[in-house]
Write a protein that holds these residues in place. Structure first.
Motif, PDB file in Angstrom:
ATOM      1  N   ARG A  98       0.822  -1.218   0.000  1.00 19.34           N
ATOM      2  CA  ARG A  98       0.000   0.000   0.000  1.00 19.34           C
ATOM      3  C   ARG A  98       0.845   1.252   0.000  1.00 19.34           C
ATOM      4  O   ARG A  98       0.368   2.318  -0.353  1.00 19.34           O
ATOM      5  CB  ARG A  98      -0.901   0.027   1.236  1.00 19.34           C
ATOM      6  N   GLY A  99       2.078   1.139   0.439  1.00 21.58           N
ATOM      7  CA  GLY A  99       2.959   2.294   0.472  1.00 21.58           C
ATOM      8  C   GLY A  99       4.309   1.928  -0.093  1.00 21.58           C
ATOM      9  O   GLY A  99       4.822   0.846   0.175  1.00 21.58           O
ATOM     10  N   LEU A 100       4.873   2.826  -0.897  1.00 21.33           N
ATOM     11  CA  LEU A 100       6.200   2.635  -1.467  1.00 21.33           C
ATOM     12  C   LEU A 100       7.038   3.860  -1.137  1.00 21.33           C
ATOM     13  O   LEU A 100       6.603   4.985  -1.362  1.00 21.33           O
ATOM     14  CB  LEU A 100       6.119   2.469  -2.988  1.00 21.33           C
ATOM     15  N   LEU A 101       8.232   3.620  -0.617  1.00 22.87           N
ATOM     16  CA  LEU A 101       9.159   4.707  -0.294  1.00 22.87           C
ATOM     17  C   LEU A 101      10.570   4.315  -0.692  1.00 22.87           C
ATOM     18  O   LEU A 101      10.948   3.149  -0.557  1.00 22.87           O
ATOM     19  CB  LEU A 101       9.170   4.988   1.210  1.00 22.87           C
ATOM     20  N   ARG A 102      11.330   5.292  -1.162  1.00 21.13           N
ATOM     21  CA  ARG A 102      12.763   5.080  -1.333  1.00 21.13           C
ATOM     22  C   ARG A 102      13.421   5.323   0.022  1.00 21.13           C
ATOM     23  O   ARG A 102      13.018   6.227   0.749  1.00 21.13           O
ATOM     24  CB  ARG A 102      13.315   6.049  -2.363  1.00 21.13           C
ATOM     25  N   ARG A 103      14.426   4.551   0.336  1.00 23.58           N
ATOM     26  CA  ARG A 103      15.071   4.657   1.646  1.00 23.58           C
ATOM     27  C   ARG A 103      15.587   6.066   1.899  1.00 23.58           C
ATOM     28  O   ARG A 103      15.422   6.606   2.986  1.00 23.58           O
ATOM     29  CB  ARG A 103      16.201   3.639   1.755  1.00 23.58           C
ATOM     30  N   ARG A 104      16.164   6.696   0.886  1.00 28.25           N
ATOM     31  CA  ARG A 104      16.722   8.048   1.085  1.00 28.25           C
ATOM     32  C   ARG A 104      15.636   9.087   1.365  1.00 28.25           C
ATOM     33  O   ARG A 104      15.913  10.158   1.879  1.00 28.25           O
ATOM     34  CB  ARG A 104      17.570   8.453  -0.115  1.00 28.25           C
TER      35      ARG A 104
END
Length: 197
Positions: A87-93
């Protein structure tokens, strides 16, 4: 304020797991728990490979919503993770403590969050495959799904489009029912994959 959202953190690297756990501890709306009793699972991976997609799918099958944090997110990997149930996508940075907490809370509320530049690339990819207007979705449905994909809540979408929240909910429900999809995130992933957005 209601009960805090129960969040479990999963990572192969114990330092990453400790960092994400520590970041989430500072938010009163979040309670960090073992992943087996979590409402939302935060999964931290280096790459969105087959093993990461399987992990997302397995966690979703067990019940919790999933937020995936990866070093890099390319459209094909993001699409695979979303189809698997993320449901959520994020780049680590980009995953500051505040952004991670907001993404977790959005996932718990049933909303899907994708980085805006990635959403643009996914939409371009879909338009390139389907042409300017894909079959199967009305312009109104496409507009609602675009805003869902950007992570807007039902009330925000209603305000932006001058609809009632009930109308927005009805549009999303109509899409998920017509295409036999599980939820809002699945609807967005399906529409992108099929070139309907």
């Amino acid at each position: 304020m209601g009960e805090p959202v129960r969040v479990g953190v999963v990572a192969r690297d114990p330092m990453l797991e400790a960092g994400a756990t520590s970041a989430l501890h500072g938010y009163p709306d979040v309670e960090v728990v073992p992943v087996g009793s979590a409402r939302v699972a935060v999964v931290l991976v280096d790459d969105v490979d087959d093993a990461a997609v399987r992990l997302v799918r397995d966690l979703r099958a067990a019940g919790p919503e999933v937020v995936l944090v990866a070093n890099e997110l390319v459209p094909t990997a993001a699409l695979a993770a979303t189809v698997a149930g993320a449901r959520g996508l994020l780049r680590r940075r980009e995953a500051s403590a505040d952004r991670l907490a907001r993404t977790v809370l959005a996932a718990a509320a049933g909303d899907c969050t994708v980085p805006p530049d990635l959403l643009d690339r996914l939409l371009e990819h879909g338009v390139a495959r389907a042409g300017p207007v894909g079959p199967g979705l009305s312009e109104r449905e496409r507009e609602v799904l675009r805003l869902v994909a950007e992570g807007h809540e039902t009330s925000e979408i209603a305000r932006r489009l001058s609809y009632s929240p009930r109308t927005v909910t009805g549009i999303v429900h109509g899409i998920t029912t017509r295409f036999r999809l599980r939820n809002r995130a699945h609807a967005v992933a399906y529409a992108l994959r099929a070139g309907l957005l």
